[in-house]
Scaffold this active site. Structure first.
Site, PDB file in Angstrom:
ATOM      1  N   ASP A 168     -15.259 -38.190  25.146  1.00  0.00           N
ATOM      2  CA  ASP A 168     -14.143 -37.944  26.026  1.00  0.00           C
ATOM      3  C   ASP A 168     -14.516 -38.657  27.327  1.00  0.00           C
ATOM      4  OD1 ASP A 168     -12.043 -35.022  26.556  1.00  0.00           O
ATOM      5  OD2 ASP A 168     -11.927 -37.071  27.326  1.00  0.00           O
TER       6      ASP A 168
HETATM    7  C1  GLC Z   1      -9.027 -36.852  28.966  1.00  0.00           C
HETATM    8  C2  GLC Z   1      -8.757 -35.968  27.770  1.00  0.00           C
HETATM    9  C3  GLC Z   1      -8.687 -36.719  26.470  1.00  0.00           C
HETATM   10  C4  GLC Z   1      -8.045 -38.055  26.730  1.00  0.00           C
HETATM   11  C5  GLC Z   1      -9.021 -38.862  27.558  1.00  0.00           C
HETATM   12  C6  GLC Z   1      -8.414 -40.196  27.992  1.00  0.00           C
HETATM   13  O1  GLC Z   1      -9.961 -36.259  29.812  1.00  0.00           O
HETATM   14  O2  GLC Z   1      -9.623 -34.851  27.609  1.00  0.00           O
HETATM   15  O3  GLC Z   1      -7.912 -35.935  25.548  1.00  0.00           O
HETATM   16  O4  GLC Z   1      -7.782 -38.733  25.507  1.00  0.00           O
HETATM   17  O5  GLC Z   1      -9.472 -38.171  28.714  1.00  0.00           O
HETATM   18  O6  GLC Z   1      -7.335 -39.980  28.811  1.00  0.00           O
END
Ligand code: GLC
Length: 733
Positions: free
Chosen positions: A265
């Site tokens: 993430d």
């Molecule tokens: C965010 C979210 C994730 C997302 C990623 C990119 O923090 O937790 O679900 O795909 O970052 O935006």
């Protein structure tokens, strides 16, 4: 041609032919199998090029190998549609004018359809949009289990039951990936709340992990063959999920034999050696200068960039470590960006909007209709009041990374006006929630008293009221980054609903939310519809159901508790939810959702699997094809289901299993099968389910394995988890 000339000609042909064959290296030869191409590409790459593959080069792209003509990987959110283009090096919107998409329904709505065919349509449509937008990885679907009604991101997930989530996630992934786009199932694992999501350490039993929180991810990998998976921000038993030996090495890549990429993430990596040895493949979104903010050109400071290269060169980390990561990343590139068979996709066309509307129509849940106000026959009314901010508010914006820039968003008011005619429809906002903000709660700009007074006045003067309320995508509502503070409907809606119900007896409540909410007005309510976040086609789907053009067939994918304290996560004090800011213990263990309510005998407001129709269904006697089964056999359970009403409808027949005697505690019941069937009025069909031992097993914390224990079992056939229509016993030998 003379023989001599022939031989000279064919010799020349042979030479040029083989020269040409050498010119096209195997990794670029699309006729070669992917595994050969991976090996060949790897053999041509330098150590630096292999390391480069493992990190971001921008906010949403990771490196390719320019020298070899191996393209970079482009990723995009989210689970409900392809997000607008983001700037190279920040979270800002790039402001493109060609990236408006279709907003498909939130995944709780898809889950509420209980229809895997809808998942397949959904996955293919969103996959076509991602492909058209030249994205190689779609950062979805999310399958974290709905453990607490306060979790800000439940709307992005598939509900409280691992079996339902497992069945609904597989077709979505296959639909996306048939477009040459990698799905990225997330957030693996145990990201069941937003509060302290960046670091909270989740402690739980192996049994809860294997029985409740892993199955949907396992189905995504083993059945769905998902090409990538996203590590979550939180820690699991003291190790960050983005580089976790247990969940990534032992379970994901070991037991499940995952051959794709583990992607963090954004900002989920915290250490070079742990990232190297504990299963991470691509590091995204790391804030390099001490985790406080982005730094320009800082990608070389990523954990899997310079520090990693240094340890590889010094021999502290063997080159085989980066070869495995690079092989997985190359495999994903050959499956996506370099997949010559991939289609071209399409964006925001009528076909995709029709998919969004159909999923919405199949997901809407009719919870109450005791006054038969539904379906609405507009000819009976002179004035139809539509009240509530959610009747007009754009709900595709906000909510965090699943935000969308849409080509179209048909609001409930617009859909109802088109359906019933502008002459009959009168609108009052009724309440106000304030603008969308990602990290703070904004006060509404309106005078809420005057809004309420105007709404109550309109209700007094109208023949029927359609109230459209619920939650929205603001912070501390249904939004990423934080959780709700309570289950109470916000912005004074409960008081407004009570006032409206005092002045008009024909009130239809239509609630848009991704989470359960308390219903203090339930005793005065005759008509209640849970209509989720449906996206671009929300207004058309809602109007088609309220008007009876579509017969509602959705059922709840999670329990609506009467009050928060009735929920499993909130029954063991703060250490269970939200934790003590460092650690959190899932003391409810395997008793999540209806498993909790039914085992502890806590009556819910509306149970898991509950939903009504404009018709009625009758169930006959359930029968089994055998009274005793051995663990290597299957057993068939059959039950006749009949449409006993006057209109065609779809019924979701649920099969729950109860283990009558076991050495370890087991829930009162567990969903182990379901079928959605469409029946004409008067039509009866025999529904048959086939069960094998996997429907009877439990994961033993003692034996650290799945156990099949002989003994008596009861199969319950239900129209919901609490409305059991038929039972049949059998014995496992
Ligand atoms: C965010 C979210 C994730 C997302 C990623 C990119 O923090 O937790 O679900 O795909 O970052 O935006």
């Amino acid at each position: 041609m003379k023989t001599k000339q022939f031989f000279i000609f064919s010799f020349v042909l042979l030479v040029f032919g083989s020269l040409h064959a050498q010119k096209t290296p195997i990794y670029l030869d699309n006729t070669q199998p992917i595994e050969l191409r991976v090996k060949d590409a790897l053999s041509k790459m330098t150590l630096e090029e292999k390391v480069k593959l493992c990190t971001a080069q921008s906010k949403f792209s990771s490196h390719g190998v320019p020298r070899l003509g191996i393209p970079e990987i482009w990723m995009s959110d989210g689970p409900h549609g392809v997000r607008m283009e983001i700037l190279w090096d920040s979270w800002g919107h790039a402001g493109w004018t060609n990236d408006s998409c279709t907003a498909f329904p939130a995944l709780t709505c898809l889950a509420a359809s209980w229809n895997p065919e809808m998942s397949a349509l959904y996955g293919n449509a969103i996959g076509e949009e991602a492909r058209y937008r030249r994205k190689d990885v779609l950062l979805g679907p999310g399958v974290n289990i709905y453990r607490t009604p306060l979790n800000g991101r439940n709307f992005e997930y598939l509900g409280e039951d691992p079996f339902l989530a497992s069945k609904m996630v597989v077709p979505y992934i296959q639909g996306v990936q048939q477009n040459g786009v990698a799905a990225c199932v997330k957030h693996y694992a145990l990201n069941n709340q937003e509060k302290w999501r960046g670091h909270i350490n989740v402690e739980l039993s192996d049994r809860a992990l294997y029985e409740i929180y892993l199955p949907a991810f396992k189905a995504a990998v083993v059945e769905g063959k998902v090409w990538s998976i996203m590590g979550s921000y939180n820690q699991i038993r003291g190790e960050y999920a983005c580089h976790n030996n247990l969940t990534l090495n032992k379970i994901l890549k070991g037991e499940w034999k995952f051959d794709g990429c583990v992607i963090t993430d954004w900002g989920g990596a915290h250490d070079t050696k742990q990232s190297a040895f504990n299963g991470l493949d691509i590091e995204m979104g790391t804030w390099t200068n001490g985790f406080t903010s982005n730094k320009a050109f800082a990608y070389d400071d990523y954990f899997l960039a310079k520090p990693y290269l240094k340890m590889l060169k010094s021999g502290e980390i063997p080159v085989s470590n980066v070869d495995d990561k690079a092989s997985r990343i190359l495999r994903m590139i050959f499956r996506t960006a370099m997949n010559v068979n991939k289609p071209y996709g399409s964006l925001a066309n009528e076909e995709h909007h029709n998919v969004g509307r159909k999923v919405g129509e199949e997901g809407i849940v009719l919870l109450q209709n005791t006054a038969n106000l539904l379906p609405i026959d507009a000819s009976k009314y002179k004035t139809i009041a539509v009240i509530g901010e959610n009747a007009t508010r754009k709900l595709t914006e906000g909510g965090g990374s699943s935000e969308l820039k849409v080509k179209r968003e048909v609001s409930p008011l617009q859909g109802l006006t088109e359906k019933f005619g502008a002459a009959k429809i009168k609108y009052a906002m009724g309440y106000a929630s304030g603008e969308v903000a990602y990290d703070r709660v904004l006060k509404p700009k309106y005078n809420t008293d005057s809004l309420k007074a105007a709404a109550v006045k309109l209700a007094t003067e109208s023949d029927i009221v359609i109230f459209v309320g619920g939650l929205n995508k603001n912070t501390q509502q249904d939004s990423e980054g934080d959780d709700r503070r309570s289950m109470t409907l916000p912005f004074g809606q409960n008081e407004l609903i009570a006032e409206i119900q005092k002045v008009n007896k024909n009130v239809v409540l239509v609630m848009l939310s991704g989470n359960a909410y308390e219903m203090p007005w339930i005793k005065q309510t005759t008509t209640l519809v849970q209509a989720w976040y449906i996206g671009s086609e929300a207004g058309h789907a809602i109007a088609n159901v309220l008007s009876g053009e579509v017969n509602p067939s959705g059922k709840l994918p999670f329990t609506f508790p009467v009050k928060l304290a009735d929920n499993s996560a909130h029954a063991f004090g703060a250490i269970s939810y939200p934790g003590d800011s460092i650690n959190q213990y899932y003391k409810d263990d395997i008793l999540v959702g209806y498993r909790w309510h039914d085992t502890k005998k806590i009556a819910p407001q509306f149970p898991f699997g509950y939903g009504l129709s404009y018709t009625t269904f009758g169930y006959g006697k359930a029968t089994a094809d055998k009274k005793k089964m051995s663990s290597d056999e299957t057993i068939e359970i059959s039950v006749p289901v009949k449409n006993t009403g006057t209109v065609k409808g779809k019924e979701i027949v649920q099969l729950y299993v109860k283990d009558l005697k076991s050495t370890e505690m087991r829930p009162e019941k567990e969903l182990k099968h379901f079928a959605k069937v469409e029946l004409n009025p008067g039509e009866e069909r025999l529904i048959t389910f086939k069960l094998d031992k996997t429907a009877l097993q439990f994961y033993s914390d003692v034996k650290k394995d799945w156990i099949t224990e002989a003994g008596k079992f009861t199969v319950m056939i239900g129209a919901s988890s609490r409305d059991i229509k038929a039972k049949v016993d059998f014995e496992l030998q």
